[in-house]
Design a protein around this motif. Structure first.
Motif, PDB file in Angstrom:
ATOM      1  N   LEU A 135       0.822  -1.210   0.000  1.00  0.00           N
ATOM      2  CA  LEU A 135       0.000   0.000   0.000  1.00  0.00           C
ATOM      3  C   LEU A 135       0.856   1.260   0.000  1.00  0.00           C
ATOM      4  CD1 LEU A 135      -2.940  -0.914   2.409  1.00  0.00           C
ATOM      5  CD2 LEU A 135      -3.151  -0.117   0.063  1.00  0.00           C
TER       6      LEU A 135
ATOM      7  N   ASN B  92       2.543   1.553  -3.552  1.00  0.00           N
ATOM      8  CA  ASN B  92       1.688   1.783  -4.726  1.00  0.00           C
ATOM      9  C   ASN B  92       0.569   2.794  -4.524  1.00  0.00           C
ATOM     10  OD1 ASN B  92       2.979  -0.239  -6.429  1.00  0.00           O
ATOM     11  ND2 ASN B  92       2.045  -1.753  -5.086  1.00  0.00           N
ATOM     12  N   LYS B  93       0.239   3.136  -3.283  1.00  0.00           N
ATOM     13  CA  LYS B  93      -0.872   4.070  -3.070  1.00  0.00           C
ATOM     14  C   LYS B  93      -0.486   5.269  -2.210  1.00  0.00           C
ATOM     15  CE  LYS B  93      -5.485   4.573  -1.120  1.00  0.00           C
ATOM     16  NZ  LYS B  93      -6.541   3.975  -0.265  1.00  0.00           N
ATOM     17  N   TYR B  94      -0.124   5.008  -0.945  1.00  0.00           N
ATOM     18  CA  TYR B  94       0.052   6.121  -0.018  1.00  0.00           C
ATOM     19  C   TYR B  94       1.193   7.056  -0.432  1.00  0.00           C
ATOM     20  CZ  TYR B  94      -2.880   3.202   2.991  1.00  0.00           C
ATOM     21  OH  TYR B  94      -3.904   2.436   3.492  1.00  0.00           O
TER      22      TYR B  94
ATOM     23  N   MET C 167      -5.246  -1.440  -6.549  1.00  0.00           N
ATOM     24  CA  MET C 167      -4.699  -0.340  -5.762  1.00  0.00           C
ATOM     25  C   MET C 167      -3.476  -0.793  -4.963  1.00  0.00           C
ATOM     26  SD  MET C 167      -6.594   1.663  -2.661  1.00  0.00           S
ATOM     27  CE  MET C 167      -6.774   0.103  -1.780  1.00  0.00           C
TER      28      MET C 167
ATOM     29  N   GLY D  75      -0.772  -2.120  -7.661  1.00  0.00           N
ATOM     30  CA  GLY D  75      -0.447  -1.086  -8.631  1.00  0.00           C
ATOM     31  C   GLY D  75      -0.426  -1.541 -10.068  1.00  0.00           C
TER      32      GLY D  75
END
Length: 694
Positions: free
Chosen positions: A321, A324-326, A418, A421
């Motif tokens: 996470l 790829n997101k935060y 998500m 990614g």
């Protein structure tokens, strides 16, 4: 000394200027130069005075110079004249003197220009000015040094300069180490001054590199390199402190608390850099990207250490996470997106560390998805086994299976995409949908085979599920791999056919006796067809209960199957149309029947208007008498429906017993030629291929 004599001449020049020119025209810039020069002279005199006091042999430098100047005699008696009052008509005197007004003497003095010393600049955190003074002193001292003998003469000054540089350097880097603690304009000004000091030092290093003379021991100073290393240590310290201060709550592990704390600190500090620190740096230093690289490298190094260990599933998911997101989300904040080159930074973890984390996550997602899908189908089976009827909405049977599965898949794939990614990697978990569809089909077959009291209602509800699945698969609203999509669509097609057959076959059994009378001599009397229509209307009532779209499709299917039975019985019938009158009568009967079927099934929701046209085209063939006209009609029928075969045409033409064998052959050859040209160009609904002619 000659240097001192030269300085006295400058002073004399200024005293003359003060005497003859008004204050407002006085050159203030030149005064500052003079003040700076005087300050340096005082520093040299103090240095030499200290040296004299230590040795006990040298007289005071200023006294020695004054006595020599007085001994020369060329300035003797000049100073009183320079300062003598020369009142004009207005009774005013020169600058620095006094004015006589109404017999009273008024003193008017120009305020002295104060040039801050190095110590004062240091105390006031004017670090740029302080370093400028030291550089000027360095240039003067080492510009004068030519031989080792001369170096000894300036030894004390060089030591003093080195000491001052150490004090300044310590203060500059203390200021830099507090860069991320700025909470006011004063601190920002001090940082800006420290940065300018680093720049000046870097420029001076470059000058000494180009100079062939012996450089001072502190050159090159390497302040710019130390500046970068200082910021790097500062970044490390910020993340270390944040990591140490975090304690997990009841929902977090220690690792989760640490990672989230470091990420939060990284975001806050990067925002501070962009909003405040950027204004303290020149554009060429690109401070935003410099800090971004340092935070990226430091944060990445910490995550690498974590990823090297065997992690629990939730910890591995947390790392994915952040990768790829935060973290990308932080860099995409409006305040940062135009200041930081996120693409140049790359990912927080390299591929060789990401791959095992992704595999572990995706494998778990597949297992969880399979369990969820099995539970959805299990619940549906239990309701049917217990004899429960499906729930109804607007008098239509409905099932939650399709909705639950679609929502589940959407959520799982979106979440997986998500976290990893990558859409294709996320779609890999949907391979479980193929197995689910096969199990769903097997369950439907059991429902049909056992034919319980609640089976028919469940099949009607299942048709709605099949429709929902088909819609999202055909329109690609579900993020599935293409092979999974095609496989599921094939299973759904089989399920739809099976459900339709289960619901319609009982109706065809009831209608079979009426079908058998079509194509006979009684058929032309209209009675058999009217009885067929009465039975169809009665049986249609039992097909109610599907959703509107599914019922419409079911009515269209029945409409086509009844029409197929009609044509099949007609082509297989024993009716003989020997003359024009009987052929005209057959034409009228078929067109009337086509219209009746169309009205009935249209009223029930069928949209299959094309079925009426098939019957009318067949009727036209029976009515026509000229062979060329018959050929044209067969060409029209074959062009519209390429699955029309020679056998079908032969059976149709046999009804016209007044048509010769040669004529029938010519008509069939015309059809063959037509099909060769047009069959590959049409993608029509199948009809004649369902009617077997032996």
């Amino acid at each position: 000394m000659l240097t001192l004599d030269y300085h006295i001449l400058i002073c004399v020049f200024f005293l003359i200027k003060l005497r003859f020119f008004p204050p407002h025209s006085f050159d203030r810039a030149f005064l500052r130069v003079l003040g700076s020069f005087s300050a340096r002279m005082r520093m040299r005199m103090r240095s030499r005075s200290n040296s004299s006091d230590a040795g006990g042999t040298s007289p005071n430098l200023l006294q020695d110079q004054s006595s020599r100047s007085a001994g020369q005699g060329w300035l003797k008696g000049k100073f009183p004249k320079l300062f003598r009052s020369q009142a004009g008509p207005t009774g005013t005197a020169g600058v620095g003197g006094s004015a006589i007004t109404d017999g009273q003497q008024i003193h008017e003095e120009e305020p002295p220009v104060v040039i801050p010393t190095f110590e004062q600049n240091l105390e006031d955190r004017n670090l740029r000015e302080a370093v400028q003074l030291l550089i000027e002193q360095e240039q003067r001292l080492f510009g004068e040094i030519r031989e080792s003998v001369a170096l000894k003469c300036h030894e004390e000054e060089v030591k003093k300069l080195a000491t001052d540089r150490e004090a300044l350097e310590e203060l500059v880097f203390q200021t830099l180490e507090k860069s991320l603690e700025i909470d006011g304009d004063n601190m920002a000004a001090a940082l800006r001054s420290a940065v300018e000091a680093v720049q000046l030092e870097e420029q001076q290093d470059q000058l000494w590199r180009q100079n062939q003379r012996t450089s001072p021991s502190w050159r090159p100073s390497g302040w710019r390199k130390r500046h970068d290393s200082t910021l790097r240590r500062l970044v490390e310290r910020r993340l270390d402190n944040e990591e140490d201060q975090k304690t997990p709550n009841n929902q977090q592990s220690t690792l989760q608390a640490d990672v989230q704390g470091m990420g939060r600190q990284l975001k806050e500090d990067l925002l501070l850099v962009v909003k405040v620190l950027k204004s303290c740096y020149p554009p060429d230093m690109d401070i935003c990207n410099l800090y971004a690289r340092m935070f990226h490298q430091s944060f990445s190094a910490r995550l690498k250490k974590i990823a090297d260990y065997v992690l629990e599933d939730k910890d591995g998911t947390l790392l994915l996470l952040w990768v790829n997101k935060y973290y990308p989300g932080i860099l995409q904040k409006p305040e940062l997106v135009n200041e930081i080159d996120a693409e140049a930074l790359g990912k927080l973890l390299p591929e060789h560390l990401l791959e095992p984390l992704e595999e572990q996550f995706l494998s778990n997602q597949q297992s969880e998805l399979k369990t969820n899908l099995d539970n959805i189908l299990k619940e549906e089976k239990e309701k049917w086994t217990n004899g429960d009827e499906p729930s109804r909405e607007d008098n239509c049977y409905v099932s939650p299976v399709a909705y639950d599965v679609i929502v589940l898949l959407n959520g799982r794939v979106t979440s997986a995409q998500m976290i990893v990614g990558d859409q294709q990697k996320a779609q890999s978990i949907t391979v479980q949908l193929t197995d689910f569809m096969k199990q769903y089909k097997t369950f439907q077959e059991d429902v049909i085979k056992q034919n319980r009291a609640n089976s028919k209602s469940l099949i009607k509800a299942t048709l709605d599920c099949i429709q929902q699945f088909s819609d999202v698969l055909v329109k690609k609203k579900l993020p599935l791999a293409e092979n999974v999509r095609e496989s599921c669509l094939c299973v759904l097609t089989d399920m739809r056919q099976s459900a339709h057959a289960y619901l319609l076959n009982p109706i065809h059994k009831v209608l079979k006796p009426h079908y058998q009378k079509l194509g006979t001599s009684d058929w032309l009397k209209k009675n058999p067809f009217e009885k067929l229509m009465i039975s169809v209307k009665k049986e249609l009532e039992d097909l109610q209960g599907s959703s509107p779209s599914c019922h419409q499709e079911l009515m269209g299917r029945l409409h086509q199957e009844v029409t197929e039975q009609y044509v099949r019985r007609l082509l297989k019938g024993d009716v003989k149309l020997k003359d024009r009158e009987k052929q005209q009568n057959a034409y009228q009967t078929i067109t009337d029947n086509a219209e009746s079927l169309h009205k009935l099934f249209s009223s029930m929701g069928s949209q299959e208007d094309w079925l009426k046209e098939i019957l009318i085209k067949i009727a036209e063939v029976l009515k026509l008498q000229d062979v060329p006209a018959i050929q044209m009609q067969i060409v029209s029928l074959g062009s519209a429906y390429p699955d029309l075969s020679e056998k079908h045409v032969s059976a149709l033409l046999k009804l016209k017993t007044n048509l010769s064998k040669t004529d029938r052959k010519n008509v069939k050859e015309t059809l063959v030629d037509t099909l060769k040209e047009t069959s590959a160009d049409y993608d029509t609904r199948p009809f004649f291929c369902r009617i077997e002619i032996k």
